[in-house]
Design a protein around this motif. Structure first.
Motif, mmCIF file in Angstrom:
data_model
loop_
_atom_site.group_PDB
_atom_site.id
_atom_site.type_symbol
_atom_site.label_atom_id
_atom_site.label_comp_id
_atom_site.label_asym_id
_atom_site.label_seq_id
_atom_site.Cartn_x
_atom_site.Cartn_y
_atom_site.Cartn_z
ATOM 1 N N PRO A 8 0.837 -1.189 0.000
ATOM 2 C CA PRO A 8 0.000 0.000 0.000
ATOM 3 C C PRO A 8 0.875 1.244 0.000
ATOM 4 O O PRO A 8 1.971 1.239 0.547
ATOM 5 C CB PRO A 8 -0.790 -0.118 1.311
ATOM 6 C CG PRO A 8 -0.054 -1.091 2.147
ATOM 7 C CD PRO A 8 0.775 -1.934 1.233
ATOM 8 N N MET A 9 0.395 2.292 -0.643
ATOM 9 C CA MET A 9 1.138 3.538 -0.678
ATOM 10 C C MET A 9 0.302 4.617 -0.022
ATOM 11 O O MET A 9 -0.852 4.811 -0.354
ATOM 12 C CB MET A 9 1.491 3.905 -2.112
ATOM 13 C CG MET A 9 2.441 2.891 -2.718
ATOM 14 S SD MET A 9 2.891 3.246 -4.389
ATOM 15 C CE MET A 9 3.925 4.647 -4.151
ATOM 16 N N LEU A 10 0.895 5.288 0.909
ATOM 17 C CA LEU A 10 0.245 6.355 1.631
ATOM 18 C C LEU A 10 0.990 7.630 1.300
ATOM 19 O O LEU A 10 2.180 7.603 1.051
ATOM 20 C CB LEU A 10 0.310 6.070 3.138
ATOM 21 C CG LEU A 10 -0.132 4.663 3.544
ATOM 22 C CD1 LEU A 10 0.275 4.380 4.971
ATOM 23 C CD2 LEU A 10 -1.620 4.509 3.367
ATOM 24 N N GLY A 11 0.301 8.748 1.325
ATOM 25 C CA GLY A 11 0.977 9.974 0.957
ATOM 26 C C GLY A 11 0.734 11.101 1.927
ATOM 27 O O GLY A 11 -0.266 11.137 2.628
ATOM 28 N N VAL A 12 1.681 12.007 1.953
ATOM 29 C CA VAL A 12 1.541 13.249 2.695
ATOM 30 C C VAL A 12 1.472 14.343 1.653
ATOM 31 O O VAL A 12 2.391 14.506 0.857
ATOM 32 C CB VAL A 12 2.742 13.474 3.640
ATOM 33 C CG1 VAL A 12 2.664 14.835 4.283
ATOM 34 C CG2 VAL A 12 2.794 12.385 4.693
ATOM 35 N N GLY A 26 -1.213 9.607 11.605
ATOM 36 C CA GLY A 26 -1.409 8.178 11.807
ATOM 37 C C GLY A 26 -0.746 7.348 10.730
ATOM 38 O O GLY A 26 -1.044 6.164 10.594
ATOM 39 N N LEU A 27 0.134 7.935 9.951
ATOM 40 C CA LEU A 27 0.811 7.198 8.899
ATOM 41 C C LEU A 27 1.766 6.186 9.514
ATOM 42 O O LEU A 27 2.469 6.480 10.475
ATOM 43 C CB LEU A 27 1.578 8.150 7.983
ATOM 44 C CG LEU A 27 0.720 9.147 7.215
ATOM 45 C CD1 LEU A 27 1.606 10.076 6.420
ATOM 46 C CD2 LEU A 27 -0.270 8.435 6.317
ATOM 47 N N VAL A 45 9.754 15.416 8.384
ATOM 48 C CA VAL A 45 8.623 14.491 8.477
ATOM 49 C C VAL A 45 9.139 13.053 8.509
ATOM 50 O O VAL A 45 8.702 12.251 9.336
ATOM 51 C CB VAL A 45 7.637 14.701 7.300
ATOM 52 C CG1 VAL A 45 6.530 13.669 7.334
ATOM 53 C CG2 VAL A 45 7.059 16.114 7.337
ATOM 54 N N ALA A 46 10.086 12.726 7.637
ATOM 55 C CA ALA A 46 10.643 11.373 7.598
ATOM 56 C C ALA A 46 11.342 11.027 8.916
ATOM 57 O O ALA A 46 11.212 9.909 9.418
ATOM 58 C CB ALA A 46 11.612 11.239 6.421
ATOM 59 N N GLN A 51 11.311 8.049 14.001
ATOM 60 C CA GLN A 51 11.435 8.070 15.455
ATOM 61 C C GLN A 51 10.202 7.464 16.105
ATOM 62 O O GLN A 51 10.303 6.637 17.009
ATOM 63 C CB GLN A 51 11.653 9.509 15.944
ATOM 64 C CG GLN A 51 12.038 9.632 17.400
ATOM 65 C CD GLN A 51 10.862 9.573 18.352
ATOM 66 O OE1 GLN A 51 9.741 9.925 18.022
ATOM 67 N NE2 GLN A 51 11.123 9.106 19.549
ATOM 68 N N ARG A 52 9.025 7.835 15.619
ATOM 69 C CA ARG A 52 7.789 7.305 16.200
ATOM 70 C C ARG A 52 7.681 5.797 15.990
ATOM 71 O O ARG A 52 7.325 5.059 16.904
ATOM 72 C CB ARG A 52 6.570 8.008 15.602
ATOM 73 C CG ARG A 52 5.270 7.521 16.252
ATOM 74 C CD ARG A 52 4.071 8.173 15.666
ATOM 75 N NE ARG A 52 3.971 7.770 14.266
ATOM 76 C CZ ARG A 52 3.128 8.308 13.412
ATOM 77 N NH1 ARG A 52 2.338 9.279 13.772
ATOM 78 N NH2 ARG A 52 3.079 7.878 12.173
ATOM 79 N N GLN A 53 8.034 5.335 14.792
ATOM 80 C CA GLN A 53 7.922 3.902 14.502
ATOM 81 C C GLN A 53 8.858 3.083 15.384
ATOM 82 O O GLN A 53 8.455 2.091 15.983
ATOM 83 C CB GLN A 53 8.232 3.642 13.029
ATOM 84 C CG GLN A 53 7.981 2.223 12.600
ATOM 85 C CD GLN A 53 6.507 1.867 12.636
ATOM 86 O OE1 GLN A 53 5.659 2.666 12.240
ATOM 87 N NE2 GLN A 53 6.177 0.699 13.123
ATOM 88 N N LEU A 54 10.110 3.495 15.450
ATOM 89 C CA LEU A 54 11.098 2.701 16.165
ATOM 90 C C LEU A 54 10.967 2.802 17.678
ATOM 91 O O LEU A 54 10.982 1.789 18.375
ATOM 92 C CB LEU A 54 12.518 3.104 15.744
ATOM 93 C CG LEU A 54 13.078 2.394 14.510
ATOM 94 C CD1 LEU A 54 12.217 2.558 13.292
ATOM 95 C CD2 LEU A 54 14.490 2.835 14.247
#
Length: 160
Positions: A8-12, A26-27, A45-46, A51-54
């Protein structure tokens, strides 16, 4: 930018990115590739998404997270500065004992790993940092561009 059919591809959108809320959308870069505009401020943003994911979602140590965030910034900087595209993709994957971060862009030009002779040089050290801090890294050429990636060992296991 095309992706594998199972990805899936999500975009900002640029207007999302220009506010400080893009990282709060919420990405989830582990659920699919997140496409970001090729603008210098997309690196922020990246970094926040990484940081949030890890650290917040996967509960990985701060030192590992900090190193990964720095390397994401370097790969995104290369994609923004050298790919000449409207957008790039970010994806973060985890498998037993490893994390893998991928930055994908439509350019097939390979990044250059320049020798760093002087530590006061501001530019050209990105892949030197990736080579130094990552356990593995590389570039996969794709039909529609390239995927520059790095992997880091994860020896931490959350208590629970």
């Amino acid at each position: 930018m095309a992706a594998a059919s199972d990805t899936p591809m999500l975009g900002v959108r640029e207007e999302d990115e220009s506010t400080d809320t893009a990282w709060d959308l919420g990405l989830d870069p582990s659920a699919g590739e997140i496409r970001l505009p090729s603008r210098a401020r997309s690196a922020r943003v990246a970094r926040r998404l990484t940081q949030r994911q890890l650290q917040q979602r996967w509960l990985l140590p701060a030192e590992l997270t900090d190193d990964a965030v720095l390397l994401v910034s370097e790969l995104v900087g290369n994609a923004v500065q050298h790919a000449g595209a409207a957008e790039f993709g970010l994806r973060i994957r985890r498998r037993r004992g490893w994390i893998r971060v991928e930055v994908r862009d439509p350019s097939r030009a390979l990044p250059c790993h320049l020798p760093v002779r002087e530590m006061d040089v501001v530019s050209g050290r990105g892949l030197f940092l990736v080579d130094t801090l990552a356990d593995r890294w590389g570039v996969d050429l794709l039909a529609d561009g390239k995927c520059t990636w790095f992997e880091m060992r994860v020896s931490y296991r959350p208590v629970g």
